[in-house]
Design a protein around this motif. Sequence first.
Motif, mmCIF file in Angstrom:
data_model
loop_
_atom_site.group_PDB
_atom_site.id
_atom_site.type_symbol
_atom_site.label_atom_id
_atom_site.label_comp_id
_atom_site.label_asym_id
_atom_site.label_seq_id
_atom_site.Cartn_x
_atom_site.Cartn_y
_atom_site.Cartn_z
ATOM 1 N N ILE A 165 75.098 22.556 69.408
ATOM 2 C CA ILE A 165 74.025 21.544 69.370
ATOM 3 C C ILE A 165 73.188 21.787 68.114
ATOM 4 N N VAL A 166 73.088 20.770 67.269
ATOM 5 C CA VAL A 166 72.425 20.978 65.960
ATOM 6 C C VAL A 166 71.368 19.895 65.689
ATOM 7 N N PRO A 167 70.412 20.213 64.791
ATOM 8 C CA PRO A 167 69.368 19.248 64.442
ATOM 9 C C PRO A 167 69.785 18.386 63.248
ATOM 10 N N TRP A 168 68.830 17.626 62.729
ATOM 11 C CA TRP A 168 69.099 16.597 61.726
ATOM 12 C C TRP A 168 68.885 17.079 60.293
ATOM 13 N N ASN A 169 68.358 18.284 60.093
ATOM 14 C CA ASN A 169 67.968 18.644 58.708
ATOM 15 C C ASN A 169 69.161 19.014 57.825
ATOM 16 N N GLY A 220 67.771 24.575 66.380
ATOM 17 C CA GLY A 220 66.742 23.554 66.586
ATOM 18 C C GLY A 220 65.390 24.203 66.770
ATOM 19 N N SER A 221 64.503 23.476 67.413
ATOM 20 C CA SER A 221 63.121 23.957 67.515
ATOM 21 C C SER A 221 62.993 25.022 68.613
ATOM 22 N N THR A 222 61.954 25.813 68.526
ATOM 23 C CA THR A 222 61.740 26.877 69.511
ATOM 24 C C THR A 222 61.525 26.315 70.925
ATOM 25 N N PRO A 223 60.709 25.258 71.117
ATOM 26 C CA PRO A 223 60.546 24.747 72.493
ATOM 27 C C PRO A 223 61.873 24.276 73.102
ATOM 28 N N THR A 224 62.717 23.591 72.306
ATOM 29 C CA THR A 224 64.011 23.147 72.858
ATOM 30 C C THR A 224 64.887 24.364 73.153
ATOM 31 N N GLY A 225 64.858 25.356 72.269
ATOM 32 C CA GLY A 225 65.618 26.588 72.495
ATOM 33 C C GLY A 225 65.212 27.255 73.808
ATOM 34 N N GLU A 247 69.270 29.685 67.133
ATOM 35 C CA GLU A 247 68.723 29.715 65.765
ATOM 36 C C GLU A 247 67.548 28.747 65.767
ATOM 37 N N LEU A 248 66.334 29.276 65.815
ATOM 38 C CA LEU A 248 65.174 28.418 66.081
ATOM 39 C C LEU A 248 64.260 28.286 64.865
ATOM 40 N N GLY A 249 63.041 27.906 65.117
ATOM 41 C CA GLY A 249 62.111 27.632 64.013
ATOM 42 C C GLY A 249 61.750 28.874 63.218
ATOM 43 N N ALA A 298 63.627 22.758 56.058
ATOM 44 C CA ALA A 298 64.661 23.775 56.226
ATOM 45 C C ALA A 298 64.067 24.896 57.065
ATOM 46 N N CYS A 299 64.906 25.486 57.929
ATOM 47 C CA CYS A 299 64.386 26.575 58.762
ATOM 48 C C CYS A 299 63.931 27.722 57.882
ATOM 49 N N LEU A 300 64.689 27.994 56.798
ATOM 50 C CA LEU A 300 64.367 29.155 55.968
ATOM 51 C C LEU A 300 63.580 28.762 54.722
ATOM 52 N N GLU A 342 51.549 27.684 62.677
ATOM 53 C CA GLU A 342 52.638 26.822 63.159
ATOM 54 C C GLU A 342 53.719 26.714 62.073
ATOM 55 N N GLU A 343 54.881 26.207 62.446
ATOM 56 C CA GLU A 343 55.922 25.928 61.460
ATOM 57 C C GLU A 343 55.569 24.625 60.726
ATOM 58 N N VAL A 344 55.526 24.664 59.384
ATOM 59 C CA VAL A 344 55.257 23.439 58.606
ATOM 60 C C VAL A 344 56.609 22.914 58.122
HETATM 61 P P1 NAD Z 1 65.132 19.831 68.272
HETATM 62 O O1 NAD Z 1 65.045 21.114 69.017
HETATM 63 O O2 NAD Z 1 64.236 18.741 68.674
HETATM 64 O O3 NAD Z 1 66.622 19.220 68.366
HETATM 65 C C1 NAD Z 1 67.757 19.959 67.993
HETATM 66 C C2 NAD Z 1 68.979 19.464 68.761
HETATM 67 O O4 NAD Z 1 68.785 19.722 70.156
HETATM 68 C C3 NAD Z 1 69.218 17.956 68.648
HETATM 69 O O5 NAD Z 1 70.611 17.707 68.612
HETATM 70 C C4 NAD Z 1 68.636 17.430 69.954
HETATM 71 O O6 NAD Z 1 69.182 16.190 70.334
HETATM 72 C C5 NAD Z 1 69.020 18.539 70.915
HETATM 73 N N1 NAD Z 1 68.212 18.615 72.128
HETATM 74 C C6 NAD Z 1 66.940 18.201 72.326
HETATM 75 N N2 NAD Z 1 66.549 18.462 73.589
HETATM 76 C C7 NAD Z 1 67.593 19.070 74.201
HETATM 77 C C8 NAD Z 1 67.793 19.604 75.504
HETATM 78 N N3 NAD Z 1 66.836 19.573 76.438
HETATM 79 N N4 NAD Z 1 68.984 20.168 75.799
HETATM 80 C C9 NAD Z 1 69.958 20.240 74.856
HETATM 81 N N5 NAD Z 1 69.830 19.746 73.602
HETATM 82 C C10 NAD Z 1 68.657 19.176 73.274
HETATM 83 O O7 NAD Z 1 64.969 20.248 66.762
HETATM 84 P P2 NAD Z 1 64.490 19.342 65.559
HETATM 85 O O8 NAD Z 1 63.018 19.235 65.588
HETATM 86 O O9 NAD Z 1 65.304 18.119 65.538
HETATM 87 O O10 NAD Z 1 64.946 20.288 64.325
HETATM 88 C C11 NAD Z 1 64.092 21.029 63.551
HETATM 89 C C12 NAD Z 1 63.965 22.448 64.057
HETATM 90 O O11 NAD Z 1 65.193 23.155 63.869
HETATM 91 C C13 NAD Z 1 62.933 23.245 63.273
HETATM 92 O O12 NAD Z 1 62.129 23.989 64.148
HETATM 93 C C14 NAD Z 1 63.764 24.176 62.413
HETATM 94 O O13 NAD Z 1 63.117 25.338 61.998
HETATM 95 C C15 NAD Z 1 64.911 24.441 63.311
HETATM 96 N N6 NAD Z 1 66.054 24.941 62.534
HETATM 97 C C16 NAD Z 1 66.413 26.263 62.674
HETATM 98 C C17 NAD Z 1 67.455 26.795 61.916
HETATM 99 C C18 NAD Z 1 67.881 28.251 62.047
HETATM 100 O O14 NAD Z 1 68.968 28.595 61.586
HETATM 101 N N7 NAD Z 1 67.073 29.117 62.636
HETATM 102 C C19 NAD Z 1 68.129 25.970 61.020
HETATM 103 C C20 NAD Z 1 67.726 24.640 60.890
HETATM 104 C C21 NAD Z 1 66.686 24.135 61.666
#
Ligand code: NAD
Length: 488
Positions: free
Chosen positions: A151-155, A231-236, A253-255, A286-288, A387-389
């Motif tokens: 499961i991956v984000p959009w960045n 993705g983001s820490t709250p979703t993680g 891999e979170l924020g 970007a996360c990093l 916070e994460e900017v």
């Molecule tokens: P997000 O957590 O909102 O979404 C990420 C993915 O999770 C999306 O595909 C989304 O559809 C899915 N998702 C959302 N809710 C879900 C749930 N309840 N169950 C399963 N999947 C779900 O993240 P975002 O805001 O779109 O992305 C930006 C974040 O990602 C930033 O915090 C950034 O730092 C982080 N990030 C981390 C890394 C790393 O390697 N640590 C790399 C890139 C981005």
Amino acid sequence: MSATETVVELGPFIAGNAEPLGESNQEIHDPATQQVVGRVGVCGGEDVQRAVSAAHDAFIEWSARGVAERGEIVAHGARAIRAAVDELAPLLTGEQGKPLREARIELNKAAETLEHYAGLAKELRGIFVLGLDPGVSGQVLRRPLGVVAAIVPWNFPTTLLSNKLGPALVAGNTVVAKPADTTPLTTLRLAAIMHEAGLPAGVFNVLPGRGSEIGELLVTHPLVRKVAFTGSTPTGQRIMAAAAEGMKRLTLELGGSDPMIILGDADPAKAASAASMGRFFNCGQACLAVKRLYVDESVADEVVAAIVEKARRLTVGHGTEKGVQLGPLHSERQRDSLEDQLRRTLEQGGEVLTGGGRPDGAEFSDGWFHEPTIVLEPPHDSPMSTEEVFGPALPIWRVRDLDQAIEYANASPFGLGSSVWTSDLDAATEAAERLECGYTWINSPTKVYDELPFGGIKASGFGKEHGSEAFDYYTDQKAVVVRRRERK
Ligand code: NAD
């Protein structure tokens, strides 16, 4: 101007089939213009079921192949992606917003990571232990896990996926990927391209759709053995809780809120370039990315002036236009969130040295653009510090010495990466030892190498991607004891 001439229409990619759009679908918009660039199917529970079943069925045959053969097939897929960069880059720019140059960099990096793991295939070994007891030896076998949900984000839709796809597939797992609901197009094409290049049906499936719906269904599906999430820490945190019941393996891999420290003996020009590139690449999303900058007070004026100058010279515009270095933010939500963070921060204090708002001009009026922004000395308890900017805005603080810089750097809840600029080897070594995070760059731009493990600590998650270490997160280790027959 639109990145793609035509509106692309894609359904899910399941069991080697690029399925038609179907009745339930959604539009994908160009973040620079809000024009429609694509339509994708919105998957539901039945699609999750079909994709996981396809991956589960394919696992038996795929995991039984020789590891070198799997590596060769993944390498073919990587070469096919490289050959398709001209087709894929405008698609990625169209749905994500990044400049074409950065889209090409991302796609080539995605292919490079797959090639890296294809190359490591023959190194995927277990252990043999001789003489546990007289006539008794031990083996540690590495076995694939089964179906992996990625499961991956959009960045960085493609590199963040290939970080999972490479080690997962080479180790013998099969994958169901869920891209972010706003960036599914490139990923769906990528799956079709890898399939055409020889990846068997069902080994890599892609489901476009909403995280709160199909993401949750994937995480809790009984046949999914591992969830690899970026993705983001709250979703993680939500995923970790949902995965607990099924005892799933997890990589999170979170924020991040990566600090950069520039000491008084650093090369100021190189450090300023790395700070600017580290903050503004991918419009700061970007996360990093470099998200907090601490500069020794003896060189602060010079370094700050250089970074402000670089920020002012960045060309903002649509990602397809020649010379554009900073595209729009990915979505209205992202820009709202950045503006809100800036407003809350400046209410507490700090001085805007450049930027601070939306760029003027009709060409920016329909997109989610924001000026590159530098804020000097916001309070250490303000949102830009705590916070994460996730956008093109950099807070900078003057510091007395390395101790003070490390104290501020470690005060963050996050622990992804950090960087240090100094010509003093002892100071660099000490900083690398004391900074609480998973990666430290010394006198280097924040580039991630496939050869080294990458992953955070604290609120930035756990588990490693990249490096041969990534295989540990896509395999189980099984111990076998063998007792030799005694001689008569
Ligand atoms: P997000 O957590 O909102 O979404 C990420 C993915 O999770 C999306 O595909 C989304 O559809 C899915 N998702 C959302 N809710 C879900 C749930 N309840 N169950 C399963 N999947 C779900 O993240 P975002 O805001 O779109 O992305 C930006 C974040 O990602 C930033 O915090 C950034 O730092 C982080 N990030 C981390 C890394 C790393 O390697 N640590 C790399 C890139 C981005």
